[in-house]
Design a protein around this motif. Structure first.
Motif, PDB file in Angstrom:
ATOM      1  N   GLY A 140      -6.451  -1.196  -5.368  1.00 63.39           N
ATOM      2  CA  GLY A 140      -5.643  -0.124  -5.927  1.00 63.39           C
ATOM      3  C   GLY A 140      -4.159  -0.225  -5.658  1.00 63.39           C
ATOM      4  O   GLY A 140      -3.398   0.699  -5.978  1.00 63.39           O
ATOM      5  N   LEU A 141      -3.707  -1.315  -5.058  1.00 59.69           N
ATOM      6  CA  LEU A 141      -2.278  -1.478  -4.786  1.00 59.69           C
ATOM      7  C   LEU A 141      -1.570  -1.857  -6.082  1.00 59.69           C
ATOM      8  O   LEU A 141      -1.963  -2.818  -6.753  1.00 59.69           O
ATOM      9  CB  LEU A 141      -2.060  -2.559  -3.720  1.00 59.69           C
ATOM     10  N   SER A 142      -0.530  -1.116  -6.420  1.00 57.32           N
ATOM     11  CA  SER A 142       0.173  -1.390  -7.669  1.00 57.32           C
ATOM     12  C   SER A 142       0.834  -2.763  -7.619  1.00 57.32           C
ATOM     13  O   SER A 142       1.196  -3.252  -6.549  1.00 57.32           O
ATOM     14  CB  SER A 142       1.227  -0.321  -7.940  1.00 57.32           C
ATOM     15  N   GLU A 143       0.977  -3.346  -8.786  1.00 63.28           N
ATOM     16  CA  GLU A 143       1.643  -4.649  -8.871  1.00 63.28           C
ATOM     17  C   GLU A 143       3.053  -4.573  -8.309  1.00 63.28           C
ATOM     18  O   GLU A 143       3.525  -5.490  -7.631  1.00 63.28           O
ATOM     19  CB  GLU A 143       1.697  -5.101 -10.340  1.00 63.28           C
ATOM     20  N   ASP A 144       3.721  -3.456  -8.572  1.00 64.86           N
ATOM     21  CA  ASP A 144       5.102  -3.292  -8.115  1.00 64.86           C
ATOM     22  C   ASP A 144       5.177  -3.260  -6.591  1.00 64.86           C
ATOM     23  O   ASP A 144       5.999  -3.959  -5.984  1.00 64.86           O
ATOM     24  CB  ASP A 144       5.682  -2.009  -8.701  1.00 64.86           C
ATOM     25  N   LEU A 145       4.299  -2.465  -5.952  1.00 61.53           N
ATOM     26  CA  LEU A 145       4.351  -2.358  -4.494  1.00 61.53           C
ATOM     27  C   LEU A 145       3.881  -3.651  -3.835  1.00 61.53           C
ATOM     28  O   LEU A 145       4.430  -4.062  -2.796  1.00 61.53           O
ATOM     29  CB  LEU A 145       3.505  -1.178  -4.024  1.00 61.53           C
ATOM     30  N   ALA A 146       2.900  -4.314  -4.435  1.00 56.46           N
ATOM     31  CA  ALA A 146       2.455  -5.609  -3.902  1.00 56.46           C
ATOM     32  C   ALA A 146       3.591  -6.618  -3.953  1.00 56.46           C
ATOM     33  O   ALA A 146       3.832  -7.367  -2.996  1.00 56.46           O
ATOM     34  CB  ALA A 146       1.253  -6.119  -4.686  1.00 56.46           C
ATOM     35  N   GLY A 147       4.304  -6.644  -5.068  1.00 52.76           N
ATOM     36  CA  GLY A 147       5.445  -7.549  -5.192  1.00 52.76           C
ATOM     37  C   GLY A 147       6.540  -7.224  -4.193  1.00 52.76           C
ATOM     38  O   GLY A 147       7.144  -8.130  -3.604  1.00 52.76           O
ATOM     39  N   GLN A 148       6.788  -5.932  -3.974  1.00 51.78           N
ATOM     40  CA  GLN A 148       7.789  -5.530  -2.972  1.00 51.78           C
ATOM     41  C   GLN A 148       7.406  -6.039  -1.585  1.00 51.78           C
ATOM     42  O   GLN A 148       8.255  -6.525  -0.822  1.00 51.78           O
ATOM     43  CB  GLN A 148       7.914  -4.011  -2.939  1.00 51.78           C
ATOM     44  N   ALA A 149       6.125  -5.899  -1.242  1.00 54.76           N
ATOM     45  CA  ALA A 149       5.658  -6.323   0.080  1.00 54.76           C
ATOM     46  C   ALA A 149       5.798  -7.833   0.251  1.00 54.76           C
ATOM     47  O   ALA A 149       6.241  -8.319   1.313  1.00 54.76           O
ATOM     48  CB  ALA A 149       4.207  -5.896   0.286  1.00 54.76           C
ATOM     49  N   GLN A 150       5.439  -8.602  -0.771  1.00 54.42           N
ATOM     50  CA  GLN A 150       5.563 -10.060  -0.692  1.00 54.42           C
ATOM     51  C   GLN A 150       7.028 -10.475  -0.598  1.00 54.42           C
ATOM     52  O   GLN A 150       7.399 -11.337   0.214  1.00 54.42           O
ATOM     53  CB  GLN A 150       4.900 -10.705  -1.905  1.00 54.42           C
ATOM     54  N   GLU A 151       7.877  -9.870  -1.423  1.00 58.60           N
ATOM     55  CA  GLU A 151       9.309 -10.196  -1.386  1.00 58.60           C
ATOM     56  C   GLU A 151       9.918  -9.840  -0.035  1.00 58.60           C
ATOM     57  O   GLU A 151      10.759 -10.573   0.500  1.00 58.60           O
ATOM     58  CB  GLU A 151      10.035  -9.464  -2.509  1.00 58.60           C
ATOM     59  N   LEU A 152       9.492  -8.695   0.533  1.00 58.07           N
ATOM     60  CA  LEU A 152       9.997  -8.279   1.838  1.00 58.07           C
ATOM     61  C   LEU A 152       9.613  -9.293   2.907  1.00 58.07           C
ATOM     62  O   LEU A 152      10.443  -9.696   3.737  1.00 58.07           O
ATOM     63  CB  LEU A 152       9.436  -6.902   2.183  1.00 58.07           C
ATOM     64  N   ALA A 153       8.334  -9.727   2.908  1.00 58.65           N
ATOM     65  CA  ALA A 153       7.881 -10.707   3.903  1.00 58.65           C
ATOM     66  C   ALA A 153       8.608 -12.031   3.753  1.00 58.65           C
ATOM     67  O   ALA A 153       9.004 -12.661   4.753  1.00 58.65           O
ATOM     68  CB  ALA A 153       6.367 -10.905   3.780  1.00 58.65           C
ATOM     69  N   LEU A 154       8.809 -12.472   2.532  1.00 61.03           N
ATOM     70  CA  LEU A 154       9.548 -13.727   2.300  1.00 61.03           C
ATOM     71  C   LEU A 154      10.993 -13.607   2.765  1.00 61.03           C
ATOM     72  O   LEU A 154      11.559 -14.544   3.335  1.00 61.03           O
ATOM     73  CB  LEU A 154       9.490 -14.100   0.820  1.00 61.03           C
ATOM     74  N   ARG A 155      11.601 -12.431   2.536  1.00 65.23           N
ATOM     75  CA  ARG A 155      12.994 -12.236   2.971  1.00 65.23           C
ATOM     76  C   ARG A 155      13.090 -12.225   4.494  1.00 65.23           C
ATOM     77  O   ARG A 155      14.005 -12.815   5.077  1.00 65.23           O
ATOM     78  CB  ARG A 155      13.554 -10.938   2.387  1.00 65.23           C
ATOM     79  N   ILE A 156      12.142 -11.559   5.152  1.00 66.09           N
ATOM     80  CA  ILE A 156      12.147 -11.548   6.610  1.00 66.09           C
ATOM     81  C   ILE A 156      11.996 -12.966   7.150  1.00 66.09           C
ATOM     82  O   ILE A 156      12.708 -13.370   8.085  1.00 66.09           O
ATOM     83  CB  ILE A 156      11.019 -10.644   7.141  1.00 66.09           C
TER      84      ILE A 156
END
Length: 384
Positions: free
Chosen positions: A227-243
């Motif tokens: 149930g995780l939205s595509e938008d929030l999943a993408g935000q989480a992946q982008e955040l982890a990559l940025r960190i």
């Protein structure tokens, strides 16, 4: 052709599974372990028994290794700097790893680079905890409960306190180490974003997973998070990559997250090594977290992180009152031939992580039921 030697500091199950992933790559593996009985020490051929907090031991171990990596965060930062000064590649390096070793340093850096985190600060005594709580109080309340954490050494709920009053806040200060106070986040669920980054900057991101905790210990991981939205999943992946990029991480980075009830994500914890939330990748991803960690620390091309099945579920096997799991192990294998069981070679003790199971398929309810049944049967809480 001489294949490289990977030196792994720490003899736990993460080292055991990383070694397993390196075998088909033709790599040589050298282990620094506390005891010969440690999980990885039982299966690795080249084992050095010693204390990773002793610099001379570390230096002697590192001779002949092409790179040093870790299955825990307990090596002193100054020792890692000394190894680097000796010309030994350390991955992740001390400047990155300190953010997983010290929660105070981690919070300060993440705040500096604009990463969303719970409200927090270092506190010096119970009165300071009360002041921190009051700063976040609403409607005339006292701001409790809050979360207190020792800045170093905590894991699986250890070194973490749920504090309901100033009187509850005394225990964390008894050890005489710095204490971090954080707001109690009203979250809907916990997520994890796992990424891997190599020295030359190549990076891959696994699907964001839901991590379900019981008594502060990871119990079940569902990939991808339902149930995780595509938008929030993408935000989480982008955040982890940025960190990973901002901190200079080399190898695997797990970013543990809160999904708040108003649809935001906040960073809870970081781990710079293979992580429990990524164990599903052993059987559920084209390239596991362990294989990609090895590839990254050697600066090899990274493997495909995409899932093999629609759903994969990992359930931890914890020790119970029944010490002999072998009969239960045979039952689970016979009952579910598709089940993947991973045991760590540990003595069975109540509450101790001794293995995990992975299941996968197209129906989430069925996959969840299979994983939980197997983990429960192995522990002895399910008998049919």
């Amino acid at each position: 052709m001489t294949f490289p030697v990977v030196g792994m500091v720490g003899g736990g199950q993460l080292a055991r599974m990383t070694h397993e992933a390196g075998i088909p790559l033709g790599l040589k593996f050298k282990l620094l372990s506390d005891t010969p009985q440690d999980s990885a020490a039982q299966v690795v051929g080249d084992v050095v028994i010693g204390d990773c907090r002793d610099l001379d031991t570390l230096r002697a171990f590192a001779r002949g290794c092409d790179v040093i990596t870790f299955d825990h965060e307990h090596v002193p930062t100054e020792h890692l700097r000394a190894l680097e000064a000796d010309g030994i590649p350390v991955r992740p390096g001390p400047d990155a790893l300190v953010h997983a070793q010290d929660k105070g340093v981690m919070r300060a850096k993440l705040t500096e680079i604009g990463v969303p985190c719970p409200r927090h600060r270092i506190v010096k005594d119970p009165a300071d905890v009360a002041a921190f709580a009051a700063e976040g109080a609403a409607d005339g309340g006292d701001g409790f409960p809050v979360i207190l954490k020792t800045v170093r050494g905590g894991y699986d709920g250890k070194g973490v306190w749920f504090v309901r009053s100033v009187e509850d806040a005394e225990d964390p200060f008894r050890a005489g180490v710095p204490v971090l106070a954080e707001e109690k986040v009203d979250f809907a669920r916990e997520l994890a974003a796992n990424v891997v980054r190599s020295p030359h900057g190549q990076a891959v991101a696994y699907p964001v997973v839901e991590s379900q905790q019981v008594d502060g210990v990871c119990d079940t991981v569902i990939a991808p998070a339902p149930g995780l939205s595509e938008d929030l999943a993408g935000q989480a992946q982008e955040l982890a990559l940025r960190i990973a990029k901002e901190l200079g991480v080399v190898g695997h980075l797990a970013v543990e997250l809160f999904e708040t009830r108003d649809g935001r994500i906040l960073v809870n914890e970081l781990a710079m090594r293979p992580h429990n939330s990524g164990h599903w990748t052993q059987d559920g991803a084209i390239t596991s977290q362990f294989a990609n960690h090895v590839r990254a620390v050697l600066d090899l091309p990274l493997g495909d992180p995409r899932p093999r099945a629609k759903w994969t579920v990992m359930a931890n096997v914890l020790g119970g009152d029944y010490p002999d799991m072998y009969a239960a192990y045979l039952h689970c294998m016979a009952r579910d031939p598709q089940l993947k069981i991973h045991m760590y070679g540990k003595d069975v003790k109540p509450g101790r992580k001794v293995g995990h199971v992975n299941t996968y398929g197209d129906d989430l309810d069925e996959v969840l039921d299979r994983a939980r049944h197997a983990a429960g049967y192995l522990r002895g809480t399910i008998t049919e």
